[in-house]
Design a protein around this motif. Sequence first.
Motif, PDB file in Angstrom:
ATOM      1  N   LEU A 244       0.877  -1.378  -0.043  1.00  0.00           N
ATOM      2  CA  LEU A 244       0.221   0.085   0.094  1.00  0.00           C
ATOM      3  C   LEU A 244       0.781   1.368   0.056  1.00  0.00           C
ATOM      4  N   ASP A 245       2.012   1.327   0.630  1.00  0.00           N
ATOM      5  CA  ASP A 245       2.816   2.444   0.841  1.00  0.00           C
ATOM      6  C   ASP A 245       3.413   2.759  -0.608  1.00  0.00           C
ATOM      7  N   ARG A 246       3.956   1.554  -1.295  1.00  0.00           N
ATOM      8  CA  ARG A 246       4.490   1.722  -2.601  1.00  0.00           C
ATOM      9  C   ARG A 246       3.366   2.177  -3.633  1.00  0.00           C
ATOM     10  N   LEU A 247       2.165   1.716  -3.697  1.00  0.00           N
ATOM     11  CA  LEU A 247       1.275   2.058  -4.445  1.00  0.00           C
ATOM     12  C   LEU A 247       0.588   3.357  -4.451  1.00  0.00           C
ATOM     13  N   GLU A 248       0.825   4.270  -3.198  1.00  0.00           N
ATOM     14  CA  GLU A 248       0.279   5.292  -3.006  1.00  0.00           C
ATOM     15  C   GLU A 248       1.102   6.465  -3.829  1.00  0.00           C
ATOM     16  N   THR A 249       2.367   6.037  -3.811  1.00  0.00           N
ATOM     17  CA  THR A 249       3.308   7.004  -4.821  1.00  0.00           C
ATOM     18  C   THR A 249       3.768   6.465  -6.061  1.00  0.00           C
ATOM     19  N   ASN A 250       3.395   5.410  -6.621  1.00  0.00           N
ATOM     20  CA  ASN A 250       3.816   4.700  -8.027  1.00  0.00           C
ATOM     21  C   ASN A 250       2.250   5.017  -8.738  1.00  0.00           C
ATOM     22  N   TYR A 251       2.632   5.838  -9.820  1.00  0.00           N
ATOM     23  CA  TYR A 251       1.624   6.056 -10.661  1.00  0.00           C
ATOM     24  C   TYR A 251       1.488   5.513 -11.947  1.00  0.00           C
ATOM     25  N   THR A 252       2.419   4.153 -11.951  1.00  0.00           N
ATOM     26  CA  THR A 252       2.578   3.645 -13.393  1.00  0.00           C
ATOM     27  C   THR A 252       2.038   2.214 -13.240  1.00  0.00           C
ATOM     28  N   ILE A 253       2.007   1.326 -12.168  1.00  0.00           N
ATOM     29  CA  ILE A 253       1.360  -0.123 -12.139  1.00  0.00           C
ATOM     30  C   ILE A 253      -0.141   0.046 -12.271  1.00  0.00           C
ATOM     31  N   LYS A 254      -0.653  -0.623 -13.521  1.00  0.00           N
ATOM     32  CA  LYS A 254      -1.980  -0.487 -13.593  1.00  0.00           C
ATOM     33  C   LYS A 254      -2.688  -1.801 -13.483  1.00  0.00           C
ATOM     34  N   TYR A 271      -6.188   2.489  -5.915  1.00  0.00           N
ATOM     35  CA  TYR A 271      -4.626   3.020  -6.554  1.00  0.00           C
ATOM     36  C   TYR A 271      -4.714   2.568  -7.935  1.00  0.00           C
ATOM     37  N   LEU A 272      -5.103   1.507  -8.171  1.00  0.00           N
ATOM     38  CA  LEU A 272      -4.960   0.710  -9.332  1.00  0.00           C
ATOM     39  C   LEU A 272      -5.822   1.564 -10.528  1.00  0.00           C
ATOM     40  N   LEU A 273      -7.162   1.817  -9.933  1.00  0.00           N
ATOM     41  CA  LEU A 273      -7.995   2.621 -10.689  1.00  0.00           C
ATOM     42  C   LEU A 273      -7.461   3.968 -10.982  1.00  0.00           C
ATOM     43  N   LEU A 274      -6.985   4.365  -9.887  1.00  0.00           N
ATOM     44  CA  LEU A 274      -6.498   5.839 -10.383  1.00  0.00           C
ATOM     45  C   LEU A 274      -5.431   6.019 -11.219  1.00  0.00           C
ATOM     46  N   ASN A 275      -4.792   4.979 -11.399  1.00  0.00           N
ATOM     47  CA  ASN A 275      -3.567   4.823 -12.180  1.00  0.00           C
ATOM     48  C   ASN A 275      -3.974   4.561 -13.722  1.00  0.00           C
ATOM     49  N   ARG A 276      -4.890   3.806 -13.735  1.00  0.00           N
ATOM     50  CA  ARG A 276      -5.605   3.583 -15.170  1.00  0.00           C
ATOM     51  C   ARG A 276      -6.306   4.803 -15.615  1.00  0.00           C
ATOM     52  N   MET A 277      -6.749   5.410 -14.745  1.00  0.00           N
ATOM     53  CA  MET A 277      -7.275   6.848 -15.297  1.00  0.00           C
ATOM     54  C   MET A 277      -6.520   8.008 -15.542  1.00  0.00           C
ATOM     55  N   GLY A 278      -5.162   7.726 -15.347  1.00  0.00           N
ATOM     56  CA  GLY A 278      -4.341   8.780 -15.513  1.00  0.00           C
ATOM     57  C   GLY A 278      -3.915   9.681 -14.284  1.00  0.00           C
ATOM     58  N   ARG A 279      -3.622   8.862 -13.147  1.00  0.00           N
ATOM     59  CA  ARG A 279      -3.350   9.801 -12.063  1.00  0.00           C
ATOM     60  C   ARG A 279      -2.165  10.765 -12.071  1.00  0.00           C
ATOM     61  N   LYS A 280      -1.150  10.375 -12.600  1.00  0.00           N
ATOM     62  CA  LYS A 280      -0.264  11.476 -12.745  1.00  0.00           C
ATOM     63  C   LYS A 280      -0.809  12.770 -13.546  1.00  0.00           C
ATOM     64  N   THR A 281      -1.366  12.751 -14.490  1.00  0.00           N
ATOM     65  CA  THR A 281      -2.002  13.713 -15.257  1.00  0.00           C
ATOM     66  C   THR A 281      -3.065  14.617 -14.387  1.00  0.00           C
ATOM     67  N   MET A 282      -3.926  13.431 -13.671  1.00  0.00           N
ATOM     68  CA  MET A 282      -4.881  14.288 -13.027  1.00  0.00           C
ATOM     69  C   MET A 282      -4.170  15.108 -11.765  1.00  0.00           C
ATOM     70  N   SER A 283      -3.092  14.581 -11.169  1.00  0.00           N
ATOM     71  CA  SER A 283      -2.465  15.443 -10.213  1.00  0.00           C
ATOM     72  C   SER A 283      -1.798  16.560 -10.597  1.00  0.00           C
ATOM     73  N   ASP A 284      -1.246  16.602 -11.826  1.00  0.00           N
ATOM     74  CA  ASP A 284      -0.586  17.789 -12.378  1.00  0.00           C
ATOM     75  C   ASP A 284      -1.575  18.791 -12.873  1.00  0.00           C
TER      76      ASP A 284
END
Length: 284
Positions: A244-254, A271-284
């Motif tokens: 869970l700690d890794r997934l909190e900051t990992n935006y790549t694993i889908k 966390y996986l759903l956020l990454n599939r939705m493009g979490r990095k882009t969303m956070s930017d």
Amino acid sequence: KDTFARRGEEDATVSNLKRNKCSIRTFRMTMALFSCDGYSSPTRKGLRSLLACIPDMNQLEDVELGGGMLIENNHDVDILTGAFRDHGSLRKITLDDFIVYATEFPKNGAHDNSSPLLEPLFLETSSSLLLLESLNLKCYACHKRWTQSFVSPTALIPLCQSTSLQTLTLSNLGLTDDHFMLLADQIAQTKGSVLTELVLNDNRNSDKGIYAIVNALLSKDSIIEKLEMLNNRRPNKCTSELLLDRLETNYTIKHLKINSQHQYRNRIEFYLLLNRMGRKTMSD
């Protein structure tokens, strides 16, 4: 061209392969090739003749041997290895749902347990196939008296250090915690690695091996997009919290498959759903 080999048509298929050897890019052998009442090994005449055609296909990029292949001894492995050796254009090899019927007892040409059965295949593919992008090995079942891994940990090092390999599947090969820890360490340290998919299902690892993979390959800077480690064991609390700690900051694993405990599943999926939705882009 795509070429499909079917049972009862081996001779005609071999002739076709020889005529079109310079134009074939994909070669698949499916369950239809094999006997309905059993399995066939690479030493069987029909299958051996088909495999012998592969080295002459100088444009071949993708080879898939579907379920039904029986591996009984070192000679079977040598024939398989010879089909792929020094093949400059191969980019993908899939051996799916094969049966290992060798035992640990060296009788009548059976496997000598001084060396893991599939070791030559790993060493040859990693040293001579410089363009290989995908290696997928999935054992369906093995002899009940077999207790070893089919490959040593050190034989995996060249694959881990590859800068062309993108997908690696090693399922039901008897891999232990030593294999998992080596994979984690070597892949994480390889500069220029492009490995994005790692599948390690149904092996003999414990929580220790899962911890090593999660710790090294799910960091913030990881490029792994797909990871599977399903077996009959669930990660303990320490490993689950690290995940869970890794997934909190990992935006790549889908895509992640692991036998997680019930209380962690919702957060993992979140966390996986956020990454599939493009979490990095969303956070930017």
